[in-house]
Write a protein that holds these residues in place. Structure first.
Motif, PDB file in Angstrom:
ATOM      1  N   VAL A   1     -25.064  16.022  -2.533  1.00  0.00           N
ATOM      2  CA  VAL A   1     -24.844  17.036  -1.499  1.00  0.00           C
ATOM      3  C   VAL A   1     -24.263  18.331  -2.076  1.00  0.00           C
ATOM      4  O   VAL A   1     -23.754  18.364  -3.195  1.00  0.00           O
ATOM      5  CB  VAL A   1     -23.867  16.518  -0.405  1.00  0.00           C
ATOM      6  N   LEU A   2     -24.384  19.360  -1.284  1.00  0.00           N
ATOM      7  CA  LEU A   2     -23.652  20.612  -1.505  1.00  0.00           C
ATOM      8  C   LEU A   2     -22.695  20.767  -0.334  1.00  0.00           C
ATOM      9  O   LEU A   2     -23.034  20.416   0.799  1.00  0.00           O
ATOM     10  CB  LEU A   2     -24.614  21.808  -1.539  1.00  0.00           C
ATOM     11  N   ARG A   3     -21.510  21.282  -0.604  1.00  0.00           N
ATOM     12  CA  ARG A   3     -20.517  21.448   0.454  1.00  0.00           C
ATOM     13  C   ARG A   3     -20.162  22.920   0.601  1.00  0.00           C
ATOM     14  O   ARG A   3     -19.842  23.580  -0.396  1.00  0.00           O
ATOM     15  CB  ARG A   3     -19.266  20.629   0.150  1.00  0.00           C
ATOM     16  N   ILE A   4     -20.243  23.398   1.821  1.00  0.00           N
ATOM     17  CA  ILE A   4     -19.957  24.803   2.108  1.00  0.00           C
ATOM     18  C   ILE A   4     -18.803  24.864   3.101  1.00  0.00           C
ATOM     19  O   ILE A   4     -18.902  24.371   4.222  1.00  0.00           O
ATOM     20  CB  ILE A   4     -21.195  25.516   2.694  1.00  0.00           C
ATOM     21  N   GLY A   5     -17.699  25.470   2.683  1.00  0.00           N
ATOM     22  CA  GLY A   5     -16.535  25.544   3.541  1.00  0.00           C
ATOM     23  C   GLY A   5     -16.382  26.905   4.199  1.00  0.00           C
ATOM     24  O   GLY A   5     -16.587  27.938   3.566  1.00  0.00           O
ATOM     25  N   LEU A   6     -16.049  26.900   5.468  1.00  0.00           N
ATOM     26  CA  LEU A   6     -15.741  28.136   6.203  1.00  0.00           C
ATOM     27  C   LEU A   6     -14.405  27.886   6.886  1.00  0.00           C
ATOM     28  O   LEU A   6     -14.348  27.384   8.002  1.00  0.00           O
ATOM     29  CB  LEU A   6     -16.826  28.429   7.242  1.00  0.00           C
ATOM     30  N   MET A   7     -13.345  28.219   6.191  1.00  0.00           N
ATOM     31  CA  MET A   7     -12.014  27.860   6.681  1.00  0.00           C
ATOM     32  C   MET A   7     -11.121  29.077   6.776  1.00  0.00           C
ATOM     33  O   MET A   7     -11.143  29.942   5.906  1.00  0.00           O
ATOM     34  CB  MET A   7     -11.382  26.837   5.731  1.00  0.00           C
ATOM     35  N   GLY A   8     -10.323  29.099   7.832  1.00  0.00           N
ATOM     36  CA  GLY A   8      -9.345  30.158   7.994  1.00  0.00           C
ATOM     37  C   GLY A   8     -10.017  31.512   7.989  1.00  0.00           C
ATOM     38  O   GLY A   8     -11.025  31.727   8.677  1.00  0.00           O
ATOM     39  N   CYS A   9      -9.507  32.437   7.187  1.00  0.00           N
ATOM     40  CA  CYS A   9     -10.038  33.806   7.193  1.00  0.00           C
ATOM     41  C   CYS A   9     -11.445  33.857   6.608  1.00  0.00           C
ATOM     42  O   CYS A   9     -12.134  34.864   6.746  1.00  0.00           O
ATOM     43  CB  CYS A   9      -9.093  34.748   6.448  1.00  0.00           C
ATOM     44  N   ASN A  10     -11.885  32.808   5.959  1.00  0.00           N
ATOM     45  CA  ASN A  10     -13.250  32.777   5.427  1.00  0.00           C
ATOM     46  C   ASN A  10     -14.290  32.441   6.493  1.00  0.00           C
ATOM     47  O   ASN A  10     -15.486  32.593   6.249  1.00  0.00           O
ATOM     48  CB  ASN A  10     -13.351  31.751   4.290  1.00  0.00           C
ATOM     49  N   SER A  11     -13.831  31.959   7.630  1.00  0.00           N
ATOM     50  CA  SER A  11     -14.778  31.613   8.687  1.00  0.00           C
ATOM     51  C   SER A  11     -15.145  32.865   9.476  1.00  0.00           C
ATOM     52  O   SER A  11     -14.549  33.180  10.506  1.00  0.00           O
ATOM     53  CB  SER A  11     -14.161  30.556   9.610  1.00  0.00           C
ATOM     54  N   THR A  12     -16.134  33.602   8.948  1.00  0.00           N
ATOM     55  CA  THR A  12     -16.615  34.810   9.627  1.00  0.00           C
ATOM     56  C   THR A  12     -18.141  34.795   9.610  1.00  0.00           C
ATOM     57  O   THR A  12     -18.763  34.188   8.728  1.00  0.00           O
ATOM     58  CB  THR A  12     -16.154  36.104   8.921  1.00  0.00           C
TER      59      THR A  12
END
Lengths: 383, 383
Positions: free
Chosen positions: B349-360
């Motif tokens: 798998v590949l994992r892509i995180g969108l957390m905190g201020c990165n979730s835009t």
């Protein structure tokens, strides 16, 4: 019901997400009614205010702006080549600071206390016999930690002169011996003669906790046959992540990258200044402080000049005074922190630290001036 | 010679001072000849350079400037009233984030992994039976940690459906059950039905590791009859320092004050934004990302939409591609980090995180654009 607890320990982000998914699902079912039972705390809606203080206790000390700036750089990943490079630089810096070429040099992702525990739990096995020289709170704690680890602990309660320690060592045949290099609570440090120092030397707390272990103890940690009781502090796993074992570096834990940046800068500043210059500066300012304290009529706790630490100076609480009033006076009127004793030395001494960027002639003047004022204004039963 | 090691674990300042005193003494005797055997490392004389990256892996993520600025404030003492106040605010913030009023809410002075270990070692006693649901690396690690602590570990190797977990729980009569809320390596989170979740919930790693333990498990920790194996992570001592037990707060360890400032600001930002707004934003951006990934012809790893994490999205490595080339392409050409799998999911798998201020929404566009480019330019054996 035998299952008393369900424990999920996880990165908060994903756990919060789980809570979110659960609550969002419930919220949808509840037709958008808010299900929050805890409202936003009002205290968090006020701005953070950090007053300016001169921290002249035994630690923490003030941090140079360059180190603070390094710690406020944007994050990188814990396996990025730049971070591995910074870790290599930290190792080189610690090796320079402690004048060792031991391959097992690394920093622990925790406070100084965590590093002390890391050293003990990697050295001790269950049912080992450990000899702990107890001359203050740190010896007491080391004995406590060793007991938790299942060791048979013998305490050497006198201030350990080399002869006494070696005699007791021979008496008890301990597998491990704990001797804290310098008594933070008493301000005295006495080197044990070779091969006692440093056969192994675990030093917690450069910036934020870094053990450095060399000689037979370090090698012993890497060759132990049983797993230590902690995964987080398992020295063989940490040695791999820190590139100390020559193997491919593998993920161990998500490291505190900002702290690595700060630690690297602190060590860089030491490399630029030079160890000898740093030593001389600390020594000179300590001498100036000791002289000034004597001029104020105060009595140094450590009689033997050579046994005094150049970083923390310990002075007896002057007769008739309450130590708490003196430290409070300095804090309230000068925003200067000095400390009382800790553990067995509580109530008996005041501790004044001059460490790193705080070790300046100007700070010596500031604290002496404040102390003079305190002696004039604090209550005292005689004089 | 039975004494194989002398161990002194201490604050580095005083240990360095001891080394200094010893070497200075020797230097004086040697007529000012330098005794340094390790010269200042040249790597430390170069400036620290931190490249700018968009960290869209499963963590660490980019940190908002406000949090970085808070962490770069000058230090205060670990027992100063302002710091105790910040700790109270952190507790309130964690209680808000996790919607709990449990009194045993605190942050651990270590990384998320440290918090996970803290939870296990305070819950488990030697010879306890522990049931660990293993569906990825974190379950494997929890089982490893529990074994180190002397527990009899039973592993539930299937992805734990509630029925299976409860059946096994009844079967083994475990004293403790470990279930990691969301599989960071698989990107799926599934809540166990009440009373399984949250009978106890230990969450490591808000900012830098914070367990929050409530319900029977938290109370159990505070009432346990044996000392846990660690002093540093002893929950009853930590509960006192964090003011959770209503007693006078005593010194436990010299806490990472800068990290407290940062954590406080992160929680303050969450309180200002509001939990529901944060959830909605993460959910919306996750949906946009999932849609975009499907449009690129990629296959989401977690089929069931409701089981997907809103913070980390997992996608199968597309047929014929090498996952390492894809992640390297994004890093080299776009300075974007996404991650592969970890442990059992590595290579899949590949994992892509969108957390905190990165979730835009903008970051979703950036990573999709970069992925499209990678699929065009990376080697693939078919297509």
């Amino acid at each position: 019901m035998h299952c008393t607890a369900v424990l999920g320990a996880a990165q908060a982000a994903s756990t919060a997400a789980l809570l979110q998914a659960r609550l969002l699902g419930m919220a949808r079912r509840a037709m958008a009614t808010s299900l929050l039972c805890v409202p936003p705390p009002q205290v968090l809606l006020r701005p953070l205010a950090v007053p300016e203080r001169l921290l002249l206790g035994p630690g923490p000390s003030n941090v140079p702006p360059r180190i603070l700036a390094a710690g406020s750089q944007q994050l990188l990943g814990h396996m990025h080549p730049e971070v591995l490079q910074v870790m290599d630089e930290i190792k080189a810096g610690i090796q320079y600071a402690f004048q060792t070429r031991n391959r097992l040099t690394l920093a622990i992702s925790g406070t100084g206390h965590c590093a002390m525990e890391a050293a003990l739990l990697n050295l001790l096995d269950r049912d080992d016999t450990a000899l702990v020289a107890v001359n203050g709170i740190w010896g007491q704690r080391a004995a406590d930690i060793a007991r938790r680890l299942g060791a048979n602990v013998h305490e050497l309660l006198k201030p350990p002169g080399p002869g006494a320690a070696q005699a007791l060592g021979a008496l008890h045949h301990p597998r491990r011996v704990f001797h804290r290099g310098a008594a933070a609570t008493g301000g005295a440090g006495r080197a044990l003669p070779p091969p006692w120092l440093p056969a192994a030397c675990g030093c917690g707390g450069i910036a934020r906790g870094s053990p450095h272990l060399h000689g037979p103890a370090g090698e012993k940690m890497l060759r132990r046959k049983t797993k230590p009781l902690s995964f987080y502090l398992d020295m063989s796993l940490l040695a791999n992540y820190w590139g100390c074992d020559g193997e491919l570096r593998r993920y161990h834990h998500t490291a505190p990258i900002n702290s690595f940046f700060s630690l690297r800068e602190g060590l860089a500043m030491l490399a630029e200044l030079g160890l000898e210059n740093s030593w001389e500066r600390h020594q000179a300012n300590c001498i100036q402080l000791c002289q000034g304290l004597c001029d104020l009529g105060l009595e140094l706790f450590v009689k033997e000049e050579k046994a005094r630490l150049p970083t923390v100076t310990t002075v007896r609480v002057p007769e008739g005074y309450d130590w708490k009033e003196i430290t409070a006076f300095l804090m309230d009127n000068y925003s200067i922190e000095i400390a009382g004793g800790l553990g067995p030395s509580v109530g008996k001494v005041l501790r004044i630290g001059l460490m790193g960027c705080n070790s300046t002639s100007g700070n010596v003047d500031r604290v002496l001036c404040a102390l003079r004022d305190a002696l004039r204004h604090c209550r005292h039963s005689r004089l």
